[in-house]
Design a protein around this motif. Structure first.
Motif, PDB file in Angstrom:
ATOM      1  N   PRO A  37      34.455  37.124  31.180  1.00 48.18           N
ATOM      2  CA  PRO A  37      35.064  37.982  30.158  1.00 48.18           C
ATOM      3  C   PRO A  37      35.027  39.462  30.565  1.00 48.18           C
ATOM      4  CG  PRO A  37      32.855  37.325  29.498  1.00 48.18           C
ATOM      5  CD  PRO A  37      33.131  36.630  30.791  1.00 48.18           C
ATOM      6  N   ASN A  38      35.603  40.321  29.766  1.00 49.46           N
ATOM      7  CA  ASN A  38      35.594  41.766  30.046  1.00 49.46           C
ATOM      8  C   ASN A  38      34.162  42.253  30.189  1.00 49.46           C
ATOM      9  OD1 ASN A  38      38.327  41.997  27.850  1.00 49.46           O
ATOM     10  ND2 ASN A  38      38.430  42.430  30.011  1.00 49.46           N
ATOM     11  N   GLY A  39      33.952  43.088  31.207  1.00 50.06           N
ATOM     12  CA  GLY A  39      32.631  43.688  31.398  1.00 50.06           C
ATOM     13  C   GLY A  39      31.607  42.763  32.046  1.00 50.06           C
ATOM     14  N   ALA A  40      32.055  41.599  32.544  1.00 51.08           N
ATOM     15  CA  ALA A  40      31.113  40.607  33.101  1.00 51.08           C
ATOM     16  C   ALA A  40      30.531  41.040  34.449  1.00 51.08           C
ATOM     17  CB  ALA A  40      31.817  39.263  33.261  1.00 51.08           C
ATOM     18  N   GLY A  41      31.271  41.886  35.174  1.00 49.18           N
ATOM     19  CA  GLY A  41      30.807  42.319  36.495  1.00 49.18           C
ATOM     20  C   GLY A  41      31.729  41.895  37.625  1.00 49.18           C
ATOM     21  N   LYS A  42      32.941  41.444  37.280  1.00 49.44           N
ATOM     22  CA  LYS A  42      33.881  40.951  38.298  1.00 49.44           C
ATOM     23  C   LYS A  42      34.339  42.071  39.230  1.00 49.44           C
ATOM     24  CE  LYS A  42      36.847  39.465  35.197  1.00 49.44           C
ATOM     25  NZ  LYS A  42      36.209  39.892  33.922  1.00 49.44           N
ATOM     26  N   THR A  43      34.830  43.171  38.636  1.00 47.87           N
ATOM     27  CA  THR A  43      35.354  44.268  39.464  1.00 47.87           C
ATOM     28  C   THR A  43      34.242  44.870  40.323  1.00 47.87           C
ATOM     29  OG1 THR A  43      37.065  44.754  37.857  1.00 47.87           O
ATOM     30  CG2 THR A  43      36.525  46.524  39.382  1.00 47.87           C
ATOM     31  N   THR A  44      33.068  45.013  39.750  1.00 45.07           N
ATOM     32  CA  THR A  44      31.947  45.590  40.511  1.00 45.07           C
ATOM     33  C   THR A  44      31.634  44.711  41.725  1.00 45.07           C
ATOM     34  OG1 THR A  44      31.072  46.511  38.461  1.00 45.07           O
ATOM     35  CG2 THR A  44      29.546  46.358  40.322  1.00 45.07           C
ATOM     36  N   THR A  45      31.621  43.401  41.516  1.00 41.96           N
ATOM     37  CA  THR A  45      31.357  42.482  42.635  1.00 41.96           C
ATOM     38  C   THR A  45      32.439  42.613  43.696  1.00 41.96           C
ATOM     39  OG1 THR A  45      30.350  40.931  41.086  1.00 41.96           O
ATOM     40  CG2 THR A  45      30.964  40.054  43.248  1.00 41.96           C
TER      41      THR A  45
HETATM   42  P1  ATP Z   1      36.945  43.871  33.096  1.00 44.10           P
HETATM   43  O1  ATP Z   1      37.554  42.510  33.071  1.00 44.10           O
HETATM   44  O2  ATP Z   1      36.873  44.511  31.740  1.00 44.10           O
HETATM   45  O3  ATP Z   1      37.494  44.772  34.151  1.00 44.10           O
HETATM   46  P2  ATP Z   1      34.656  43.218  34.781  1.00 44.10           P
HETATM   47  O4  ATP Z   1      34.181  41.816  34.660  1.00 44.10           O
HETATM   48  O5  ATP Z   1      35.525  43.539  35.938  1.00 44.10           O
HETATM   49  O6  ATP Z   1      35.356  43.640  33.434  1.00 44.10           O
HETATM   50  P3  ATP Z   1      33.015  45.465  35.560  1.00 44.10           P
HETATM   51  O7  ATP Z   1      34.176  46.410  35.509  1.00 44.10           O
HETATM   52  O8  ATP Z   1      32.462  45.133  36.871  1.00 44.10           O
HETATM   53  O9  ATP Z   1      33.354  44.120  34.772  1.00 44.10           O
HETATM   54  O10 ATP Z   1      31.861  46.080  34.643  1.00 44.10           O
HETATM   55  C1  ATP Z   1      30.580  45.493  34.531  1.00 44.10           C
HETATM   56  C2  ATP Z   1      29.702  46.390  33.664  1.00 44.10           C
HETATM   57  O11 ATP Z   1      29.468  47.621  34.335  1.00 44.10           O
HETATM   58  C3  ATP Z   1      30.294  46.744  32.311  1.00 44.10           C
HETATM   59  O12 ATP Z   1      29.248  46.834  31.374  1.00 44.10           O
HETATM   60  C4  ATP Z   1      30.917  48.101  32.556  1.00 44.10           C
HETATM   61  O13 ATP Z   1      30.970  48.850  31.360  1.00 44.10           O
HETATM   62  C5  ATP Z   1      29.934  48.710  33.552  1.00 44.10           C
HETATM   63  N1  ATP Z   1      30.582  49.663  34.476  1.00 44.10           N
HETATM   64  C6  ATP Z   1      31.607  49.414  35.308  1.00 44.10           C
HETATM   65  N2  ATP Z   1      31.912  50.499  36.035  1.00 44.10           N
HETATM   66  C7  ATP Z   1      31.054  51.469  35.636  1.00 44.10           C
HETATM   67  C8  ATP Z   1      30.847  52.824  36.020  1.00 44.10           C
HETATM   68  N3  ATP Z   1      31.605  53.415  36.949  1.00 44.10           N
HETATM   69  N4  ATP Z   1      29.871  53.527  35.402  1.00 44.10           N
HETATM   70  C9  ATP Z   1      29.080  52.953  34.450  1.00 44.10           C
HETATM   71  N5  ATP Z   1      29.215  51.671  34.063  1.00 44.10           N
HETATM   72  C10 ATP Z   1      30.180  50.933  34.637  1.00 44.10           C
END
Ligand code: ATP
Length: 235
Positions: A37-45
């Protein structure tokens, strides 16, 4: 092909643990879905895999090549399509594609053939003479997809590729992914839509709150009542 060992990433001096001790192994020739889901950590990974973010700890390698120790060698195997691509608005579509093709030293004949093929498939060939600033969001996405595909990557990484694509282009992208995998390439993409992962992927990892919950084929995921329960809780 892609090995992720124990990676973690926190933001804001550790207050947000976006990725928490992830392990994954993706084989050559598979379409691997990274679902959460949104915010799960996908983009960060994904940003850590492509070398845009440094993990706080752990190791990522592509065909045995460490992404941080040998970034150029590792990156030469990858093409990455971000969820919100920023491209040079002032360039014409064709100029942008030739710029990428020059960077990857793609021979003229090959690039002409591939640009024609992919831009026809995504129905943007008529706009190649226009500046990218005049494109719609979907057209920008398709020109970035084309630029990634013409480099013929071993590992194709996409962040939420189906969002904003029209149904025909989404279908064509799915077919391209399948063909790439049949040719021995590997596809890794993120999505927050269970049905997208289910329709396209050979295997899926589910991530929530920075942790991997389960990994397997959709059948394997469904077989486990406990995991089914967690799926229902997440989506
Ligand atoms: P989405 O589908 O909404 O893009 P995601 O699964 O890709 O979500 P991420 O973007 O990796 O998730 O975010 C994971 C967590 O890290 C979330 O709680 C987000 O708010 C936080 N986060 C992401 N980027 C940053 C940043 N640059 N600074 C602080 N917190 C961040």
């Amino acid at each position: 092909m892609l090995k992720i060992e124990n990676i973690s990433k926190s933001y804001g001096k550790g207050s947000v643990k976006a990725v928490d001790n992830i392990d994954l192994e993706i084989k050559s020739g598979e379409i691997f879905g990274f679902l959460g889901p949104n915010g799960a950590g996908k983009t960060t990974t994904i940003k850590m895999i492509v070398g845009l973010l440094k993990p706080d700890g752990g190791k990522i390698s592509i065909d045995g090549v460490d992404v941080w120790d040998s970034p150029l060698e590792a990156k030469s195997k990858i093409s990455y399509v971000p969820d919100n691509p920023e491209i040079y608005d002032k360039l014409k579509g064709i100029e942008y594609l030739n710029f990428i093709a020059d960077m990857y030293e793609i021979p003229k004949e090959e690039r002409i053939k591939d640009i024609e093929y992919y831009t026809k498939l995504f129905n943007i060939e008529h706009a190649l003479g226009d500046i990218i600033g005049s494109y719609s969001h979907g057209m920008k996405q398709k020109i970035v997809l084309t630029s990634a595909l013409i480099t013929n990557p071993d590992l194709f990484i996409l962040d939420e590729p189906m969002v904003g694509l029209d149904p025909k282009s989404a279908f064509n992208l799915k077919e391209i992914m399948r063909k790439m995998c049949n040719d021995g390439k590997t596809v890794f993409f993120s999505t927050h839509v269970l049905e997208v992962a289910e329709k396209i992927c050979d295997r899926i990892a589910i991530i929530n709150k920075g942790k991997i919950i389960t990994v397997g084929t959709m059948e394997e995921l469904r077989e486990h009542a406990k995991e089914k329960e967690s799926l229902e809780n997440i989506f």
